[in-house]
Design a protein around this motif. Sequence first.
Motif, short mmCIF file in Angstrom:
data_model
loop_
_atom_site.label_atom_id
_atom_site.label_comp_id
_atom_site.label_asym_id
_atom_site.label_seq_id
_atom_site.Cartn_x
_atom_site.Cartn_y
_atom_site.Cartn_z
N SER A 2 0.91 -1.13 -0.11
CA SER A 2 0.06 0.07 -0.09
C SER A 2 0.94 1.13 0.05
O SER A 2 1.89 1.26 0.60
CB SER A 2 -0.95 -0.17 1.17
OG SER A 2 -1.73 1.06 1.37
N ASN A 3 0.52 2.16 -0.79
CA ASN A 3 1.18 3.65 -0.88
C ASN A 3 0.85 4.22 0.65
O ASN A 3 1.93 4.83 1.15
CB ASN A 3 0.36 4.43 -1.73
CG ASN A 3 1.35 5.56 -2.29
OD1 ASN A 3 2.51 5.90 -1.97
ND2 ASN A 3 0.62 6.68 -2.54
N LEU A 6 -4.98 3.11 4.12
CA LEU A 6 -6.33 3.10 3.55
C LEU A 6 -7.32 4.29 4.25
O LEU A 6 -7.94 5.13 3.80
CB LEU A 6 -7.18 2.03 3.22
CG LEU A 6 -8.19 2.05 2.08
CD1 LEU A 6 -7.53 2.20 0.87
CD2 LEU A 6 -9.12 0.69 2.09
N ASP A 519 -8.07 6.00 -4.09
CA ASP A 519 -7.25 6.12 -2.75
C ASP A 519 -6.06 5.54 -2.92
O ASP A 519 -4.71 5.76 -2.53
CB ASP A 519 -7.80 5.76 -1.58
CG ASP A 519 -8.75 6.83 -1.05
OD1 ASP A 519 -8.84 8.00 -1.51
OD2 ASP A 519 -9.42 6.89 0.06
N GLU A 520 -5.99 4.23 -3.23
CA GLU A 520 -4.76 3.49 -3.63
C GLU A 520 -3.73 3.94 -4.42
O GLU A 520 -2.45 3.92 -4.37
CB GLU A 520 -5.04 1.96 -3.84
CG GLU A 520 -4.03 0.98 -3.48
CD GLU A 520 -3.33 0.84 -2.27
OE1 GLU A 520 -2.16 0.77 -2.30
OE2 GLU A 520 -4.09 0.61 -1.15
N ARG A 558 -8.45 -3.84 -3.75
CA ARG A 558 -7.35 -3.17 -3.15
C ARG A 558 -6.09 -3.89 -3.38
O ARG A 558 -5.02 -3.06 -3.67
CB ARG A 558 -7.60 -2.91 -1.76
CG ARG A 558 -6.56 -1.86 -1.22
CD ARG A 558 -6.37 -1.92 0.27
NE ARG A 558 -5.39 -0.60 0.56
CZ ARG A 558 -4.98 -0.54 1.69
NH1 ARG A 558 -4.90 -1.79 2.82
NH2 ARG A 558 -4.02 0.36 1.99
N ALA A 562 -3.01 -2.18 -5.51
CA ALA A 562 -1.70 -1.87 -4.76
C ALA A 562 -0.81 -2.51 -5.57
O ALA A 562 0.46 -2.02 -5.90
CB ALA A 562 -1.64 -2.76 -3.45
N THR A 736 -9.38 -3.53 3.59
CA THR A 736 -9.89 -2.30 3.86
C THR A 736 -10.40 -1.84 5.27
O THR A 736 -10.69 -1.06 5.37
CB THR A 736 -11.13 -2.15 2.99
OG1 THR A 736 -12.04 -3.16 3.34
CG2 THR A 736 -10.98 -2.52 1.65
#
Length: 792
Positions: A2-3, A6, A519-520, A558, A562, A736
């Motif tokens: 993940s950046n 979340l 968002d990701e 997600r 990612a 999430t």
Amino acid sequence: MSNTPLTEGKLVGKAVRRREDPRLLAGRGRFVDDIALPGMLHAQFVRSTVAHAELASVDVSAVLEVPGVVAVFTAEDLELADIVAQLGRPLSEFVPTAMPVLARDKVRYVGEPIAIVVARDAYAAEDGLEAAKVSYATLPPVMSEEAAFADGAPLVHAEAAHNTLVDVSLFATEGIDRIFEVAPCVVEVDTRTGRQNALPLETRGAVAHWDDREEQLVLHTCTQIPHQVRTVTSRCLRLDERAVRVVVPDMGGGFGQKCVVGREEIAAAAAALRLRRPVKWIEDRKDALSASFLAREQHYRARAAFDAEGGILALDTDVVCDMGAYSCYPFTAGIEPLMASAEMPGVYKLPAYRVRGRAVTTNKAPTGPYRGVSRPQYVMVMERLFERAARELGLDPVEIRRRNVITDFPYTGVNNITYDPGSYLESLNLCERLVKDEGWYEKQAAAAAEGRHIGIGYSCFSERTGYGSAAFAQRKMKVVPGFDISEVRMDTSGVVTFTTGTMNHGQSHETTMAQIVADELGLDIAKVRLHQGDTDRITYGFGTFASRSITIGGSAVRLAAAKLGDKLRAIAASRWGVGPDEVELAAGAARRRNTQDVLPYKEIADIAYLQAHLLPKDIEPGLSVTATFDVFNDGTFSNATHACVVELHAGTGQVEILRYVCVEDCGVAINPQVVEGQCRGGIAQGIAGALFEQVTYDAQGEPSATGFMDYKVPTAHEIPDVLIHHLETPCAFTETGAKGAGEGGTIGAPAAVLNAVNDALRPTGVELDHTPITPETVHRALNGAPSLELSS
């Protein structure tokens, strides 16, 4: 991968406007009935007019003489394989039943399809039905649990002794009988719930046609499980699965009724294959109410032992579910008794448990899943037991719950299920406080002084969501749902398209899942598009049911997003000669940390697709990735407490809901507005089951409800405004942090309404344990009818 976490994203957790609304509200949605293909024909079904009979003869010769009729097919004409849903349990516990696409030798309920009439227009198809002549050798119908179990009862299926399809005994705690013998307080309930229709706004339907170029049968249908429909259709038609493509357009509700495989869709597809012309079938409301998959008809005999302080000691339950004429595919007739047996302890710390669950077959339309699947029923039973124990012990009904709800997590129950952290006590306390803060107890006392009848009822429950493969495997299912697969890809313009194997039918997937992806990847949500409901495009999926879309499908989405983010960072890092950890994603671009270096996604996409020679050797061309997700624990548990305030009107027996309060916890709410919409809609359906909706039958098996004049559906006038408060216990088992939210409203409402009605009836000495609660029953109770039957 993940950046950023979340929950720190810009969109998740916010009430982003539904992206579906502009299209749907402007009438630009495309539903099954909107599909019109060149040369399209229309189909309807000759249906059984009796509940139980041998088919003596089916004469359809006159049908072809009706103007506009093109063809008519019986089971002999189409020679289709049967639909068979199986559990892996031994035959002593489970009896499989074969459901023919069109009835062959026997009919088992009024409305069972016998032949398909295909005509140039829908009116001619209906006319053709009138010309069919079906002769029956009638058999005595089995129309109740008691009739099914009676000695010498007719058998709906010859192989199902005592008309029993499932008979399982689980969790028999050693010494439980002794616990009941010495317990200071033992209470019992005998509860029945009425047979219901899920009642989606859009009835079932299908448009099928043969594609010569692809050598493929294309079936457009409104289903929650497109891949399972493809599998069964191909097997019934004896085609390679590749030769069947299922496409789901916009869908106007499902609620579980559309997460099983229907017969009519397959028959329409078979007719299209035979005629090599498009065939459309749209279910009319009469057939939808009487001959589609129904649910909810259950009978519980339960007793519970409590200590002197109100602590529950043991629960002993017998569950009988009337499943109608056949097992549904893929869940089988075990879906309701197995759900009730496994999960009945719910939110309470139960030391000892014994349960027997049975599925009985009768001459009624088959039972399929409906929002909540047994949980509205067994929660109602548990809540009635606690209410009764509170009265026996002189305790406040909220206090006795407070002493018994699970507070230490993770908690492994006597049912061998491990519950992840939730806010059971917190939701109960907050719900009670909200009711008190609005002064309802004072209003109740003031009303009593005026001779009015106001009652307050509570319901405390959990909703098991995100069932993974491990949970379904415990039921010994032949088809084991669980995982989901998502593909996320970016094109050269920097726009992202992603897929999910779940199926939207009103849950706002186009919005909520796009929030996760945006968002990701640090991307404008306008540049993120969802694609679902096409078996040629989505590798595989188990569809939407059991509140799995965000928990399972959203987690796969997600993970895939990612992985795409990792590739974007890797390409950008290679251009700058740094490691991927030096790159972050935001505002539609890769950015080198602590510098002004920016590489827009369009430029990265150009490299990935158009200048692949610039890519490092370890990075493949293109920007398309796939990820899967499954839950290998016992699932995730959302929870809630509902409170209902009712007033009973002596003159009419009407139950008026004055206030409804819901405190719910579904983990991270991806879009709180969507969650609230799910909650309100679910509560409306729960109220409908508690007070209004029921399909009944006469002694010959004729259904009572074939239209809205007979099937009582609540309107906006009967459904109150709902006060909703959110708690948040993030889930550790999903990507999430979300838990499911699709069914909770329906699960809690019947018990809250019933408890409120009984609270209002307390001065009369009458207690009701059956739903729906009819005005006649309430009127008798309030007016002191001496022969009052204590059930509705």
